[in-house]
Design a protein around this motif. Structure first.
Motif, PDB file in Angstrom:
ATOM      1  N   ARG A 124      -6.730  10.459  26.510  1.00 22.87           N
ATOM      2  CA  ARG A 124      -5.861  11.463  26.379  1.00 22.87           C
ATOM      3  C   ARG A 124      -4.922  11.810  27.812  1.00 22.87           C
ATOM      4  O   ARG A 124      -5.443  11.429  28.661  1.00 22.87           O
ATOM      5  CB  ARG A 124      -6.629  12.742  26.216  1.00 22.87           C
ATOM      6  CG  ARG A 124      -5.535  13.969  26.072  1.00 22.87           C
ATOM      7  CD  ARG A 124      -6.805  15.258  25.895  1.00 22.87           C
ATOM      8  NE  ARG A 124      -5.988  16.480  25.718  1.00 22.87           N
ATOM      9  CZ  ARG A 124      -6.345  17.778  26.094  1.00 22.87           C
ATOM     10  NH1 ARG A 124      -7.500  17.619  26.786  1.00 22.87           N
ATOM     11  NH2 ARG A 124      -5.757  18.700  26.046  1.00 22.87           N
ATOM     12  N   TYR A 125      -3.616  11.784  27.483  1.00 22.60           N
ATOM     13  CA  TYR A 125      -2.663  11.654  28.803  1.00 22.60           C
ATOM     14  C   TYR A 125      -1.548  12.980  28.487  1.00 22.60           C
ATOM     15  O   TYR A 125      -1.639  13.547  27.679  1.00 22.60           O
ATOM     16  CB  TYR A 125      -2.021  10.638  28.589  1.00 22.60           C
ATOM     17  CG  TYR A 125      -2.803   9.303  28.631  1.00 22.60           C
ATOM     18  CD1 TYR A 125      -2.751   8.795  29.861  1.00 22.60           C
ATOM     19  CD2 TYR A 125      -3.109   8.678  27.561  1.00 22.60           C
ATOM     20  CE1 TYR A 125      -3.550   7.258  30.034  1.00 22.60           C
ATOM     21  CE2 TYR A 125      -3.908   7.456  27.744  1.00 22.60           C
ATOM     22  CZ  TYR A 125      -3.943   6.932  29.081  1.00 22.60           C
ATOM     23  OH  TYR A 125      -4.728   5.707  29.298  1.00 22.60           O
ATOM     24  N   ARG A 126      -1.302  13.262  29.743  1.00 25.18           N
ATOM     25  CA  ARG A 126      -0.341  14.562  30.068  1.00 25.18           C
ATOM     26  C   ARG A 126       0.841  14.068  30.910  1.00 25.18           C
ATOM     27  O   ARG A 126       0.573  13.025  31.939  1.00 25.18           O
ATOM     28  CB  ARG A 126      -1.154  15.792  30.611  1.00 25.18           C
ATOM     29  CG  ARG A 126      -1.943  16.235  29.913  1.00 25.18           C
ATOM     30  CD  ARG A 126      -2.353  17.549  30.566  1.00 25.18           C
ATOM     31  NE  ARG A 126      -3.710  18.332  29.982  1.00 25.18           N
ATOM     32  CZ  ARG A 126      -3.496  19.047  28.601  1.00 25.18           C
ATOM     33  NH1 ARG A 126      -2.226  19.193  28.145  1.00 25.18           N
ATOM     34  NH2 ARG A 126      -4.537  19.601  27.944  1.00 25.18           N
ATOM     35  N   SER A 130       2.595  18.502  32.229  1.00 24.24           N
ATOM     36  CA  SER A 130       1.404  18.958  31.915  1.00 24.24           C
ATOM     37  C   SER A 130       1.433  18.970  30.288  1.00 24.24           C
ATOM     38  O   SER A 130       0.399  19.423  29.569  1.00 24.24           O
ATOM     39  CB  SER A 130       0.791  20.372  32.351  1.00 24.24           C
ATOM     40  OG  SER A 130       0.586  20.344  33.695  1.00 24.24           O
ATOM     41  N   ALA A 131       2.322  18.398  29.412  1.00 18.05           N
ATOM     42  CA  ALA A 131       2.198  18.431  28.174  1.00 18.05           C
ATOM     43  C   ALA A 131       1.595  17.184  27.644  1.00 18.05           C
ATOM     44  O   ALA A 131       1.583  16.370  28.076  1.00 18.05           O
ATOM     45  CB  ALA A 131       3.673  18.430  27.400  1.00 18.05           C
ATOM     46  N   GLU A 132       0.988  17.527  26.138  1.00 18.72           N
ATOM     47  CA  GLU A 132       0.256  16.239  25.764  1.00 18.72           C
ATOM     48  C   GLU A 132       1.256  15.182  25.942  1.00 18.72           C
ATOM     49  O   GLU A 132       2.601  15.375  25.361  1.00 18.72           O
ATOM     50  CB  GLU A 132      -0.128  16.531  24.495  1.00 18.72           C
ATOM     51  CG  GLU A 132      -1.241  17.514  24.746  1.00 18.72           C
ATOM     52  CD  GLU A 132      -2.655  16.989  24.794  1.00 18.72           C
ATOM     53  OE1 GLU A 132      -2.702  15.722  24.720  1.00 18.72           O
ATOM     54  OE2 GLU A 132      -3.540  17.619  25.376  1.00 18.72           O
ATOM     55  N   ASP A 152       5.614   7.594  31.954  1.00 19.28           N
ATOM     56  CA  ASP A 152       6.292   8.717  31.231  1.00 19.28           C
ATOM     57  C   ASP A 152       7.833   8.161  30.732  1.00 19.28           C
ATOM     58  O   ASP A 152       8.410   7.653  32.061  1.00 19.28           O
ATOM     59  CB  ASP A 152       6.559   9.880  32.038  1.00 19.28           C
ATOM     60  CG  ASP A 152       7.088  11.222  31.284  1.00 19.28           C
ATOM     61  OD1 ASP A 152       8.129  11.069  30.358  1.00 19.28           O
ATOM     62  OD2 ASP A 152       6.559  12.274  31.283  1.00 19.28           O
TER      63      ASP A 152
END
Length: 353
Positions: A124-126, A130-132, A152
């Motif tokens: 799982r990443y953000r 801080s959004a998924e 990102d």
């Protein structure tokens, strides 16, 4: 409680068998004794029956009077090449389907299934806000220049890892992972069709005494340990910053005992983990120091399909089973550095026909 334990002579299965017996359960222990797991000359241990989960008659016989099945039998590892696919499908998926059919016929309605973190694929990443964030595949040009994190797309900055819960996205990325997810799906459908109950335990990186030595199908802890035993440095891929959760096999056995003694309705998946994230480089360093061996070598090598980070959320297993790992990775890995391992096995994936 009368428990049918498949894969009872294996690395994890043998620890579960001991833990169930210590808990006062009656264990019907069975194992096919595949050379890929036990070596070509292995004999069936005392108290274990030689049986194949793909054999309906054998399963029907073993299920008599059983209250719950603890299904550990499987071909393990990430798979070395596409030629391994039939072995995973035959032993893991067909074997589970035959077992479930036999359970339905015998009226056995409870299953504890050995699953794996590999069903998640990536963790799982953000993003920076801080959004998924769903990571895109890492680009070869980034890997070549030593940029190993997922980036990102909007900012070009590394995505941050976060603990993954059981409701996380399922996206298997290896042959083994595909087979484990198929096992879960068969079990889920069986529960819906029969009114049965399934607890699928998603093991994270399991290690401990009795682990097989270095093979293409071994876990990384055993590969590092085997290198140290040979007087070589543990070779760490990428920059060693890959985050994982390493859980001791005694804790895995304890989680299985808890699942055997807790009846949860329907299909429930639970992470089995230490709850203490650790980098691959830290694992190699802990083993090296405790073994008194050569410090790890960070190679910068990479495999494009490897998972960068996957760390488990332990909350659901704690809340539903009362399970919390007792062994801290720093202590368990130090112990593992000199623990006995199984004899080396280099026979490849098992035959499937």
């Amino acid at each position: 409680m009368r428990v049918l334990l498949t894969g009872a002579a294996g690395f994890i299965g043998s620890h579960i068998r001991d833990a169930l017996l210590d808990a006062g359960d009656e264990v019907v222990a069975a194992d096919l004794m595949l050379a890929a797991a036990h070596g070509p000359a292995a004999t069936v241990p005392e108290g274990v029956q030689h049986a194949d989960v793909r054999d309906p008659e054998a399963m029907s016989r073993l299920l008599r009077g059983v209250d719950v099945v603890c299904h550990q039998a499987a071909v393990v590892g990430a798979g070395v090449n596409a030629a391994d696919a039939p072995a995973y499908a035959c032993h893991n998926d067909l074997g589970t389907a035959v077992l479930l059919a036999a359970m339905a016929e015998a009226g056995v309605r409870r299953l504890v299934l050995a699953s794996s973190m590999v069903v998640y694929g990536e963790g799982r990443y953000r993003g920076a806000d801080s959004a998924e964030a769903v990571p895109v595949p890492r680009r070869r040009e980034d890997l070549e220049r030593g940029c190993f994190d997922h980036l990102d797309p909007g900012t070009g900055r590394p995505l941050a890892w976060a603990p993954i819960g059981e409701d996380g996205r399922l996206a298997p990325r290896s042959l083994y992972a595909a087979s484990k997810l198929a096992q879960e799906n068969y079990a889920l459908a069986w529960a819906a069709a029969t009114g049965g109950a399934v607890i699928a335990l998603r093991y994270h990186n399991v290690y401990g005494d009795g682990m097989p030595r270095d093979t293409p199908y071994s876990g990384v802890a055993a590969i590092f340990r085997s290198a140290l035993a040979a007087g070589a440095a543990p070779r760490v891929f990428e920059d060693g910053g890959q985050m994982r959760d390493f859980v001791h096999v005694r804790d895995v056995a304890a989680a299985n005992v808890a699942a055997v003694h807790h009846s949860l309705p329907g299909f429930v998946a639970l992470n089995v983990c230490s709850g203490v994230p650790i980098t691959i480089l830290e694992v190699a360093g802990l083993l090296s120091r405790a073994h008194g061996g050569t410090p790890p070598l960070v190679t910068g090598e990479y495999r494009p399909g490897d998972v960068r980070h996957i760390v488990a959320a332990p909350d659901r297993a704690r809340d539903l089973l009362g399970f919390t790992a007792a062994v801290h990775p720093a202590d368990g890995l130090a112990e593992f550095a000199t623990a006995p391992l199984r004899s080396a096995v280099a026979v490849g994936a098992p035959q499937w026909r």
